[in-house]
Design a protein around this motif. Structure first.
Motif, short mmCIF file in Angstrom:
data_model
loop_
_atom_site.label_atom_id
_atom_site.label_comp_id
_atom_site.label_asym_id
_atom_site.label_seq_id
_atom_site.Cartn_x
_atom_site.Cartn_y
_atom_site.Cartn_z
N VAL A 39 0.86 -1.19 0.00
CA VAL A 39 0.00 0.00 0.00
C VAL A 39 0.89 1.24 0.00
O VAL A 39 1.96 1.24 0.62
N ASN A 40 0.45 2.25 -0.72
CA ASN A 40 1.22 3.50 -0.81
C ASN A 40 0.88 4.38 0.38
O ASN A 40 -0.26 4.84 0.53
N CYS A 41 1.88 4.58 1.24
CA CYS A 41 1.67 5.37 2.45
C CYS A 41 2.53 6.62 2.33
O CYS A 41 3.75 6.54 2.46
N HIS A 42 1.90 7.76 2.03
CA HIS A 42 2.62 9.03 1.84
C HIS A 42 3.81 8.87 0.88
O HIS A 42 4.93 9.29 1.19
N GLY A 43 3.60 8.19 -0.22
CA GLY A 43 4.64 8.08 -1.25
C GLY A 43 5.59 6.91 -1.06
O GLY A 43 6.45 6.66 -1.90
N LYS A 44 5.44 6.17 0.05
CA LYS A 44 6.32 5.01 0.28
C LYS A 44 5.50 3.73 0.18
O LYS A 44 4.41 3.65 0.77
N TRP A 45 6.02 2.75 -0.55
CA TRP A 45 5.29 1.48 -0.65
C TRP A 45 5.58 0.60 0.55
O TRP A 45 6.73 0.29 0.84
N ILE A 46 4.52 0.23 1.26
CA ILE A 46 4.65 -0.56 2.50
C ILE A 46 4.03 -1.94 2.26
O ILE A 46 2.93 -2.04 1.71
N ASP A 47 4.73 -3.00 2.70
CA ASP A 47 4.18 -4.35 2.58
C ASP A 47 2.98 -4.52 3.51
O ASP A 47 3.04 -4.12 4.67
N VAL A 48 1.92 -5.11 2.97
CA VAL A 48 0.80 -5.50 3.83
C VAL A 48 1.05 -6.96 4.17
O VAL A 48 0.61 -7.87 3.46
N LYS A 49 1.83 -7.17 5.21
CA LYS A 49 2.26 -8.53 5.54
C LYS A 49 1.07 -9.40 5.94
O LYS A 49 0.22 -8.95 6.71
N PRO A 50 1.04 -10.61 5.42
CA PRO A 50 -0.08 -11.48 5.79
C PRO A 50 -0.04 -11.81 7.28
O PRO A 50 1.02 -12.12 7.81
N VAL A 51 -1.17 -11.67 7.92
CA VAL A 51 -1.31 -12.04 9.33
C VAL A 51 -2.40 -13.10 9.37
O VAL A 51 -3.51 -12.86 8.88
N HIS A 52 -2.05 -14.28 9.89
CA HIS A 52 -3.01 -15.37 9.87
C HIS A 52 -4.34 -14.95 10.53
O HIS A 52 -4.33 -14.42 11.63
N GLY A 53 -5.42 -15.16 9.84
CA GLY A 53 -6.74 -14.84 10.41
C GLY A 53 -7.15 -13.39 10.25
O GLY A 53 -8.25 -13.02 10.65
N ALA A 54 -6.27 -12.56 9.68
CA ALA A 54 -6.61 -11.14 9.54
C ALA A 54 -7.15 -10.84 8.15
O ALA A 54 -6.81 -11.52 7.17
N LEU A 55 -7.98 -9.83 8.07
CA LEU A 55 -8.52 -9.37 6.78
C LEU A 55 -7.95 -7.99 6.48
O LEU A 55 -7.59 -7.26 7.40
N VAL A 56 -7.86 -7.66 5.22
CA VAL A 56 -7.41 -6.32 4.83
C VAL A 56 -8.65 -5.53 4.40
O VAL A 56 -9.40 -5.97 3.52
N ILE A 57 -8.87 -4.40 5.06
CA ILE A 57 -10.05 -3.58 4.76
C ILE A 57 -9.59 -2.32 4.03
O ILE A 57 -8.69 -1.62 4.51
N SER A 58 -10.18 -2.04 2.87
CA SER A 58 -9.82 -0.81 2.15
C SER A 58 -11.06 0.04 1.88
O SER A 58 -12.13 -0.49 1.57
N ILE A 59 -10.83 1.34 1.96
CA ILE A 59 -11.86 2.31 1.55
C ILE A 59 -11.73 2.45 0.03
O ILE A 59 -10.61 2.49 -0.50
N GLY A 60 -12.86 2.54 -0.66
CA GLY A 60 -12.81 2.74 -2.11
C GLY A 60 -13.05 4.20 -2.49
O GLY A 60 -13.47 5.01 -1.65
#
Ligand SMILES: O=C(O)CCC(=O)C(=O)O
Ligand SMILES: [Fe+2]
Length: 197
Positions: free
Chosen positions: A88-109
């Motif tokens: 995910v682009n966080c203020h111009g820096k690409w950050i890994d969305v590391k998989p966390v077992h049992g976690a979901l990734v929620i995004s605003i569209g």
């Protein structure tokens, strides 16, 4: 081997729908609005479940899994496996969305960003080509208002002299058509910027 996952898909759909409702209530409260304000606007009326399969890529440096983009809809609930590759682009820096077992990734569209007049931002994200030997799998559920004729744009409660409306009022079908026109070739934020006032 063919595995029939029909029941699991139906069960997942049910759970994700409930979760989306809870999230929309929280997001509504986070904006200082009544908890059902966003739900009453029918902005998660429709949903699309997409299973994505990223096979092993022998030359991952020469391609990408999914190029940088923002989701067009209101809300995305993503289940990723343990392979990783989403950023995910966080203020111009690409950050890994590391998989966390049992976690979901929620995004605003984009559509929710327009409704809340930039109080919440749709996150630009991308997926690397898969350099691992096993395939990567993700399941995304995209929530949107459907193709009703309702127009969406900055809520009057979130607009003031200090914070004027930043977007036009548009039908979700217009957002979708614009996004499909551009595909993933445009700038990450191309679609939403098209509707900016
Ligand atoms: O596969 C993923 O992790 C993300 C997929 C995605 O961003 C999308 O389908 O919009
Ligand atoms: Fe996405």
């Amino acid at each position: 081997m063919f595995v029939d996952g029909r029941e699991e898909v139906i069960e997942w759909d049910k759970e994700v729908k409930q979760l989306a409702k809870r999230l929309m209530r929280l997001l509504s409260e986070g904006l200082g609005l009544s908890r059902n304000r966003l739900l009453q606007m029918s902005c998660i009326e429709r949903r699309l479940m997409v299973g994505q399969y990223y096979p092993h890529c022998p030359e991952p440096n020469k391609t990408v899994g999914i190029t940088a983009h923002t989701d067009l809809e209101t809300l995305t609930i993503l289940l990723q496996d343990q392979c990783g590759g989403l950023q995910v682009n966080c203020h111009g820096k690409w950050i890994d969305v590391k998989p966390v077992h049992g976690a979901l990734v929620i995004s605003i569209g984009d559509t929710l960003q327009m409704i809340c007049n930039d109080e919440y931002k749709s996150g630009e994200h991308r997926v690397f080509a898969n350099c691992l030997s096993e395939p990567r799998v993700s399941v995304a559920v995209f929530f949107d208002p459907g193709i009703s004729g309702i127009e969406y744009g900055p809520l009057p409660e979130l607009v003031s002299q200090e914070k004027p409306a930043l977007y036009q009022q548009v039908k979700f079908s217009d957002v979708l058509n614009k996004g499909l026109d551009t595909g993933l070739e445009g700038e990450g934020k191309y679609t939403i910027n098209y509707f900016r006032l």
